[in-house]
Enzyme design. Sequence first.
Site, PDB file in Angstrom:
ATOM      1  N   GLN A 177     -19.091   3.216 -14.007  1.00 48.37           N
ATOM      2  CA  GLN A 177     -19.941   2.485 -14.936  1.00 48.37           C
ATOM      3  C   GLN A 177     -20.406   3.314 -16.134  1.00 48.37           C
ATOM      4  O   GLN A 177     -20.912   2.751 -17.104  1.00 48.37           O
ATOM      5  CB  GLN A 177     -21.172   1.940 -14.199  1.00 48.37           C
ATOM      6  CG  GLN A 177     -20.872   0.822 -13.225  1.00 48.37           C
ATOM      7  CD  GLN A 177     -20.444  -0.466 -13.908  1.00 48.37           C
ATOM      8  OE1 GLN A 177     -20.700  -0.682 -15.084  1.00 48.37           O
ATOM      9  NE2 GLN A 177     -19.775  -1.340 -13.167  1.00 48.37           N
ATOM     10  N   SER A 197     -12.626   3.964 -14.001  1.00 45.46           N
ATOM     11  CA  SER A 197     -11.773   2.782 -13.900  1.00 45.46           C
ATOM     12  C   SER A 197     -11.554   2.181 -15.278  1.00 45.46           C
ATOM     13  O   SER A 197     -12.506   1.919 -16.017  1.00 45.46           O
ATOM     14  CB  SER A 197     -12.409   1.742 -12.972  1.00 45.46           C
ATOM     15  OG  SER A 197     -11.585   0.611 -12.839  1.00 45.46           O
ATOM     16  N   SER A 198     -10.309   1.930 -15.614  1.00 40.95           N
ATOM     17  CA  SER A 198      -9.882   1.537 -16.955  1.00 40.95           C
ATOM     18  C   SER A 198     -10.539   0.264 -17.475  1.00 40.95           C
ATOM     19  O   SER A 198     -10.989   0.202 -18.620  1.00 40.95           O
ATOM     20  CB  SER A 198      -8.359   1.375 -16.958  1.00 40.95           C
ATOM     21  OG  SER A 198      -7.886   0.811 -18.142  1.00 40.95           O
ATOM     22  N   HIS A 199     -10.616  -0.787 -16.652  1.00 48.75           N
ATOM     23  CA  HIS A 199     -11.060  -2.079 -17.174  1.00 48.75           C
ATOM     24  C   HIS A 199     -12.553  -2.136 -17.462  1.00 48.75           C
ATOM     25  O   HIS A 199     -13.048  -3.125 -18.010  1.00 48.75           O
ATOM     26  CB  HIS A 199     -10.641  -3.223 -16.240  1.00 48.75           C
ATOM     27  CG  HIS A 199     -11.408  -3.298 -14.959  1.00 48.75           C
ATOM     28  ND1 HIS A 199     -12.349  -4.260 -14.711  1.00 48.75           N
ATOM     29  CD2 HIS A 199     -11.363  -2.526 -13.842  1.00 48.75           C
ATOM     30  CE1 HIS A 199     -12.848  -4.102 -13.499  1.00 48.75           C
ATOM     31  NE2 HIS A 199     -12.266  -3.052 -12.954  1.00 48.75           N
ATOM     32  N   THR A 235       4.909   4.818  -7.242  1.00 53.48           N
ATOM     33  CA  THR A 235       5.375   5.048  -8.608  1.00 53.48           C
ATOM     34  C   THR A 235       4.210   4.982  -9.588  1.00 53.48           C
ATOM     35  O   THR A 235       3.385   4.061  -9.523  1.00 53.48           O
ATOM     36  CB  THR A 235       6.432   3.990  -8.992  1.00 53.48           C
ATOM     37  OG1 THR A 235       7.513   4.062  -8.059  1.00 53.48           O
ATOM     38  CG2 THR A 235       6.955   4.230 -10.394  1.00 53.48           C
ATOM     39  N   CYS A 320     -18.524  -6.872  -6.729  1.00 59.07           N
ATOM     40  CA  CYS A 320     -17.950  -6.686  -5.391  1.00 59.07           C
ATOM     41  C   CYS A 320     -18.854  -7.224  -4.289  1.00 59.07           C
ATOM     42  O   CYS A 320     -18.466  -7.263  -3.132  1.00 59.07           O
ATOM     43  CB  CYS A 320     -17.652  -5.206  -5.152  1.00 59.07           C
ATOM     44  SG  CYS A 320     -16.353  -4.577  -6.230  1.00 59.07           S
TER      45      CYS A 320
END
Length: 373
Positions: A177, A197-199, A235, A320
């Site tokens: 955050q 976290s990217s988003h 991957t 969540c």
Amino acid sequence: MKYFDYAASCPLDQEAAEVYVKAASTYYGNSSSLHDVGDQANELLEYSRAQFARFFDVSKDGVFFTSGGSEGNFLAIQTLLTSNVKKGKHIITGMAEHSSVLNSMEKLRQAGWDITMLPFSPDGRIDVGGFRDAVREDTVLASIQHANPEIGTLQPIEEVGQICRENGILFHSDCVQSFGKVDLTTVAHSVDALTISSHKFYGPKGVGAVYLNPALRWDPYVPGTTHEGGFRPGTVNVPGIVAMSAAAEKAVIGLDVYSEHYRELRKEFLNSLDPIQEKCIIYEADLPSTIGIRVAGLEGQLIMNEANLRGFAISTGSACQVSMQTPSKTMVALGVEGKAAKEFTRITLGRETEGEDVRQLGDALVKIVRENL
């Protein structure tokens, strides 16, 4: 629909989206493949690794890419526990941690670990003295979230990190955050691992990063793992990582500008709540983009539903836990119990949010409260 749930997820930045498409369509090789196409993908991957090392002011040898914050938190905690810096079976964490951390702790508890969960002081922060008192001879790990996702307080990571160093305790911080909202270089120098976290900062979903102190010796959580230096199997998502890097650079460069934007919007929004001020508890925040509110006598779920009917997307807390309709973990950590713990509502601001948006939301909340109390 006016969106006020940016702490749950942000829209993908247009420039980051263009970077993703370019990488996915042109540099599509497996970064582990030993041919020129694979080498091109690997060059992009290592460029992005160096970028995040620069954002944290750390060695790129400690940067690993993941599928997001939840996996990053789990792998960071599990990997630190393999380093065997000292013997013991005791871990310290917070009561209001993200579910990925709390679920990891429950799994460890079932495996025989002793977990101490710390509450918040009235100011919404872990008490440093309380943390020190919780330390035992057999304490081997601490995991404390940097920014609370519901009221926007920042935890005293530097002070906790010093206590951990003095006692040989490994220290992880969930920075999902806070990255893109505050400078994390001091935090990165105070911990042994951190997660992003990217988003949460306008990058694509399904990608994140972990910094793990390269001075530590550790074993792969999944034996035989070769990708990401053994940190994570599978991957590597090079297009997602490159797009995340582009979004991160934009967030870091614009820190001051965006923070001022959020401060102005927060002030305007809170002013719009003056007609119901006596019915509201507004929680102070270090992150101006996060506004936590309790309305005495009204469940957050009701306010959220009514706001949604009026065209405003807000939340009752961390995404969540919302679907479970459980009390806010932050309220519980603050000692708020019973029905009062379900009165919480969260509003989070984004780059696209404008003054008229927050004024309209404020007017809508005033009407909702007056109609239901």
